[in-house]
Design a protein around this motif. Structure first.
Motif, PDB file in Angstrom:
ATOM      1  N   ILE A 120     106.943  53.071  45.725  1.00 45.06           N
ATOM      2  CA  ILE A 120     106.582  52.261  44.557  1.00 45.06           C
ATOM      3  C   ILE A 120     105.953  50.952  45.001  1.00 45.06           C
ATOM      4  CG2 ILE A 120     107.517  50.939  42.617  1.00 45.06           C
ATOM      5  CD1 ILE A 120     109.565  53.264  42.247  1.00 45.06           C
ATOM      6  N   LEU A 121     106.571  50.298  45.978  1.00 43.15           N
ATOM      7  CA  LEU A 121     106.053  49.012  46.457  1.00 43.15           C
ATOM      8  C   LEU A 121     104.639  49.135  47.000  1.00 43.15           C
ATOM      9  CD1 LEU A 121     106.643  46.010  47.075  1.00 43.15           C
ATOM     10  CD2 LEU A 121     107.372  46.762  49.331  1.00 43.15           C
ATOM     11  N   VAL A 122     104.398  50.119  47.862  1.00 44.07           N
ATOM     12  CA  VAL A 122     103.081  50.254  48.478  1.00 44.07           C
ATOM     13  C   VAL A 122     102.043  50.699  47.428  1.00 44.07           C
ATOM     14  CG1 VAL A 122     103.217  52.628  49.369  1.00 44.07           C
ATOM     15  CG2 VAL A 122     101.997  50.904  50.657  1.00 44.07           C
ATOM     16  N   THR A 123     102.466  51.474  46.440  1.00 42.55           N
ATOM     17  CA  THR A 123     101.553  51.871  45.367  1.00 42.55           C
ATOM     18  C   THR A 123     101.174  50.669  44.506  1.00 42.55           C
ATOM     19  OG1 THR A 123     102.527  54.085  45.326  1.00 42.55           O
ATOM     20  CG2 THR A 123     101.261  53.437  43.398  1.00 42.55           C
ATOM     21  N   LEU A 124     102.132  49.812  44.216  1.00 44.62           N
ATOM     22  CA  LEU A 124     101.830  48.589  43.464  1.00 44.62           C
ATOM     23  C   LEU A 124     100.894  47.673  44.244  1.00 44.62           C
ATOM     24  CD1 LEU A 124     105.286  47.773  41.851  1.00 44.62           C
ATOM     25  CD2 LEU A 124     103.177  48.440  40.674  1.00 44.62           C
ATOM     26  N   LYS A 125     101.101  47.593  45.542  1.00 44.37           N
ATOM     27  CA  LYS A 125     100.183  46.783  46.355  1.00 44.37           C
ATOM     28  C   LYS A 125      98.781  47.356  46.269  1.00 44.37           C
ATOM     29  CE  LYS A 125      98.602  44.860  50.485  1.00 44.37           C
ATOM     30  NZ  LYS A 125      98.635  44.630  51.862  1.00 44.37           N
ATOM     31  N   CYS A 126      98.660  48.672  46.362  1.00 43.44           N
ATOM     32  CA  CYS A 126      97.350  49.320  46.291  1.00 43.44           C
ATOM     33  C   CYS A 126      96.673  48.994  44.961  1.00 43.44           C
ATOM     34  CB  CYS A 126      97.501  50.823  46.484  1.00 43.44           C
ATOM     35  SG  CYS A 126      95.930  51.688  46.651  1.00 43.44           S
ATOM     36  N   LYS A 127      97.425  49.082  43.884  1.00 37.49           N
ATOM     37  CA  LYS A 127      96.871  48.738  42.565  1.00 37.49           C
ATOM     38  C   LYS A 127      96.413  47.284  42.525  1.00 37.49           C
ATOM     39  CE  LYS A 127      99.030  49.551  38.775  1.00 37.49           C
ATOM     40  NZ  LYS A 127     100.040  49.806  37.735  1.00 37.49           N
ATOM     41  N   SER A 128      97.192  46.406  43.144  1.00 35.94           N
ATOM     42  CA  SER A 128      96.880  44.977  43.064  1.00 35.94           C
ATOM     43  C   SER A 128      95.641  44.593  43.861  1.00 35.94           C
ATOM     44  CB  SER A 128      98.079  44.139  43.510  1.00 35.94           C
ATOM     45  OG  SER A 128      98.243  44.191  44.901  1.00 35.94           O
ATOM     46  N   ILE A 129      95.333  45.329  44.938  1.00 40.20           N
ATOM     47  CA  ILE A 129      94.169  44.955  45.740  1.00 40.20           C
ATOM     48  C   ILE A 129      92.931  45.763  45.379  1.00 40.20           C
ATOM     49  CG2 ILE A 129      95.575  44.116  47.661  1.00 40.20           C
ATOM     50  CD1 ILE A 129      94.871  46.671  49.207  1.00 40.20           C
ATOM     51  N   ALA A 130      93.115  46.839  44.638  1.00 35.77           N
ATOM     52  CA  ALA A 130      91.971  47.670  44.251  1.00 35.77           C
ATOM     53  C   ALA A 130      91.227  47.021  43.092  1.00 35.77           C
ATOM     54  CB  ALA A 130      92.450  49.065  43.858  1.00 35.77           C
ATOM     55  N   LYS A 131      89.935  47.288  43.020  1.00 39.64           N
ATOM     56  CA  LYS A 131      89.105  46.769  41.935  1.00 39.64           C
ATOM     57  C   LYS A 131      89.529  47.437  40.628  1.00 39.64           C
ATOM     58  CE  LYS A 131      84.357  46.396  40.406  1.00 39.64           C
ATOM     59  NZ  LYS A 131      82.978  46.805  40.621  1.00 39.64           N
ATOM     60  N   ALA A 132      89.833  46.620  39.636  1.00 37.54           N
ATOM     61  CA  ALA A 132      90.255  47.140  38.335  1.00 37.54           C
ATOM     62  C   ALA A 132      89.190  48.092  37.794  1.00 37.54           C
ATOM     63  CB  ALA A 132      90.501  46.005  37.357  1.00 37.54           C
ATOM     64  N   GLY A 133      89.629  49.242  37.353  1.00 37.74           N
ATOM     65  CA  GLY A 133      88.702  50.238  36.822  1.00 37.74           C
ATOM     66  C   GLY A 133      88.087  51.124  37.883  1.00 37.74           C
ATOM     67  N   GLY A 134      88.283  50.784  39.151  1.00 36.41           N
ATOM     68  CA  GLY A 134      87.745  51.595  40.242  1.00 36.41           C
ATOM     69  C   GLY A 134      88.578  52.850  40.470  1.00 36.41           C
ATOM     70  N   GLU A 135      88.032  53.756  41.257  1.00 33.84           N
ATOM     71  CA  GLU A 135      88.709  55.031  41.494  1.00 33.84           C
ATOM     72  C   GLU A 135      90.076  54.848  42.151  1.00 33.84           C
ATOM     73  OE1 GLU A 135      88.039  59.281  43.821  1.00 33.84           O
ATOM     74  OE2 GLU A 135      86.504  57.721  43.979  1.00 33.84           O
ATOM     75  N   THR A 136      90.154  53.985  43.155  1.00 34.68           N
ATOM     76  CA  THR A 136      91.427  53.775  43.844  1.00 34.68           C
ATOM     77  C   THR A 136      92.457  53.168  42.906  1.00 34.68           C
ATOM     78  OG1 THR A 136      90.275  53.501  45.950  1.00 34.68           O
ATOM     79  CG2 THR A 136      92.530  52.671  45.829  1.00 34.68           C
ATOM     80  N   HIS A 137      92.047  52.217  42.086  1.00 39.85           N
ATOM     81  CA  HIS A 137      92.954  51.599  41.117  1.00 39.85           C
ATOM     82  C   HIS A 137      93.479  52.647  40.143  1.00 39.85           C
ATOM     83  CE1 HIS A 137      94.195  49.217  37.601  1.00 39.85           C
ATOM     84  NE2 HIS A 137      94.549  48.317  38.517  1.00 39.85           N
ATOM     85  N   THR A 138      92.599  53.503  39.674  1.00 40.20           N
ATOM     86  CA  THR A 138      92.995  54.551  38.730  1.00 40.20           C
ATOM     87  C   THR A 138      93.980  55.523  39.377  1.00 40.20           C
ATOM     88  OG1 THR A 138      90.860  54.360  37.619  1.00 40.20           O
ATOM     89  CG2 THR A 138      92.118  56.383  37.224  1.00 40.20           C
ATOM     90  N   LEU A 139      93.686  55.959  40.592  1.00 37.59           N
ATOM     91  CA  LEU A 139      94.575  56.881  41.290  1.00 37.59           C
ATOM     92  C   LEU A 139      95.954  56.260  41.530  1.00 37.59           C
ATOM     93  CD1 LEU A 139      92.036  58.314  43.881  1.00 37.59           C
ATOM     94  CD2 LEU A 139      93.044  59.556  41.946  1.00 37.59           C
ATOM     95  N   ALA A 140      95.977  55.005  41.961  1.00 35.67           N
ATOM     96  CA  ALA A 140      97.248  54.318  42.203  1.00 35.67           C
ATOM     97  C   ALA A 140      98.014  54.125  40.897  1.00 35.67           C
ATOM     98  CB  ALA A 140      97.005  52.983  42.896  1.00 35.67           C
ATOM     99  N   SER A 141      97.313  53.854  39.813  1.00 35.86           N
ATOM    100  CA  SER A 141      97.962  53.689  38.506  1.00 35.86           C
ATOM    101  C   SER A 141      98.607  54.986  38.042  1.00 35.86           C
ATOM    102  CB  SER A 141      96.957  53.200  37.460  1.00 35.86           C
ATOM    103  OG  SER A 141      96.467  51.944  37.798  1.00 35.86           O
ATOM    104  N   VAL A 142      97.893  56.095  38.230  1.00 33.76           N
ATOM    105  CA  VAL A 142      98.434  57.409  37.843  1.00 33.76           C
ATOM    106  C   VAL A 142      99.690  57.707  38.671  1.00 33.76           C
ATOM    107  CG1 VAL A 142      97.979  59.896  37.897  1.00 33.76           C
ATOM    108  CG2 VAL A 142      96.248  58.311  36.997  1.00 33.76           C
ATOM    109  N   LEU A 143      99.636  57.485  39.958  1.00 38.62           N
ATOM    110  CA  LEU A 143     100.800  57.736  40.805  1.00 38.62           C
ATOM    111  C   LEU A 143     101.948  56.843  40.386  1.00 38.62           C
ATOM    112  CD1 LEU A 143     102.243  59.105  43.160  1.00 38.62           C
ATOM    113  CD2 LEU A 143     101.203  57.376  44.677  1.00 38.62           C
ATOM    114  N   HIS A 144     101.684  55.572  40.123  1.00 36.16           N
ATOM    115  CA  HIS A 144     102.734  54.633  39.741  1.00 36.16           C
ATOM    116  C   HIS A 144     103.420  55.083  38.445  1.00 36.16           C
ATOM    117  CE1 HIS A 144     104.181  50.663  38.052  1.00 36.16           C
ATOM    118  NE2 HIS A 144     104.923  50.869  39.123  1.00 36.16           N
ATOM    119  N   ARG A 145     102.654  55.557  37.471  1.00 32.62           N
ATOM    120  CA  ARG A 145     103.252  56.049  36.226  1.00 32.62           C
ATOM    121  C   ARG A 145     104.140  57.264  36.484  1.00 32.62           C
ATOM    122  NH1 ARG A 145      98.235  54.475  34.103  1.00 32.62           N
ATOM    123  NH2 ARG A 145      97.354  56.563  34.310  1.00 32.62           N
ATOM    124  N   LYS A 146     103.743  58.122  37.417  1.00 31.86           N
ATOM    125  CA  LYS A 146     104.525  59.316  37.739  1.00 31.86           C
ATOM    126  C   LYS A 146     105.861  58.958  38.418  1.00 31.86           C
ATOM    127  CE  LYS A 146     100.725  62.568  38.345  1.00 31.86           C
ATOM    128  NZ  LYS A 146      99.994  63.413  39.332  1.00 31.86           N
TER     129      LYS A 146
END
Length: 147
Positions: A120-146
């Motif tokens: 969870i921690l590393v996924t949140l970090k990924c979301k925080s450094i990824a460009k909002a709306g970008g592919e990596t941000h979206t993927l990290a957001s989906v994983l975080h919700r799961k």
């Protein structure tokens, strides 16, 4: 490059970097580097990596550079630690990555090896450094919700 003769018996052609690092290392304290020496330390880190001395390169990077170790060095260390099945060390190195794509690929590769809290921690970090709306941000957001 300026070379000095070391007063110790270790190497008669030690560089200033070698001598300073040895003196500070034996004192048990890792002191900061002078900003004027950053290129010298960068070259020393590259030599350490090319000689397989990743742990030493990581220590010197952390000591000398405000941003710490490069993602390339961290990824090399992650690879080594994964070969040794040291999953918590892999997590500790992964959380230091600054590139969102590198971090996401690392999450994908090791998510089954980490504790849920670490994932969870590393996924949140990924979301925080990824460009909002970008592919990596979206993927990290989906994983975080799961999670």
């Amino acid at each position: 490059k300026m070379r000095i003769a070391s007063e110790s018996t270790e190497s008669p052609k030690a560089t200033i970097l070698d001598t300073n690092f040895e003196e500070e290392h034996t004192e048990g304290a890792l002191k900061g580097c002078l900003w004027e020496d950053l290129r010298v330390y960068g070259s020393a880190i590259e030599r350490m990596v090319s000689n397989g001395k990743l742990q030493e390169a990581l220590l010197l990077s952390d000591r000398c550079f405000q941003e710490g170790a490069s993602d390339a060095l961290l990824l090399d260390m992650i690879h080594r630690k994964s070969e040794e099945n040291e999953w918590h060390d892999v997590f500790l190195l992964a959380v230091r990555l600054q590139g969102d794509d590198e971090l996401w690929r690392t999450i994908e590769r090791f998510k089954g090896k980490w504790h849920l809290d670490d994932l969870i921690l590393v996924t949140l970090k990924c979301k925080s450094i990824a460009k909002a709306g970008g592919e990596t941000h979206t993927l990290a957001s989906v994983l975080h919700r799961k999670l």
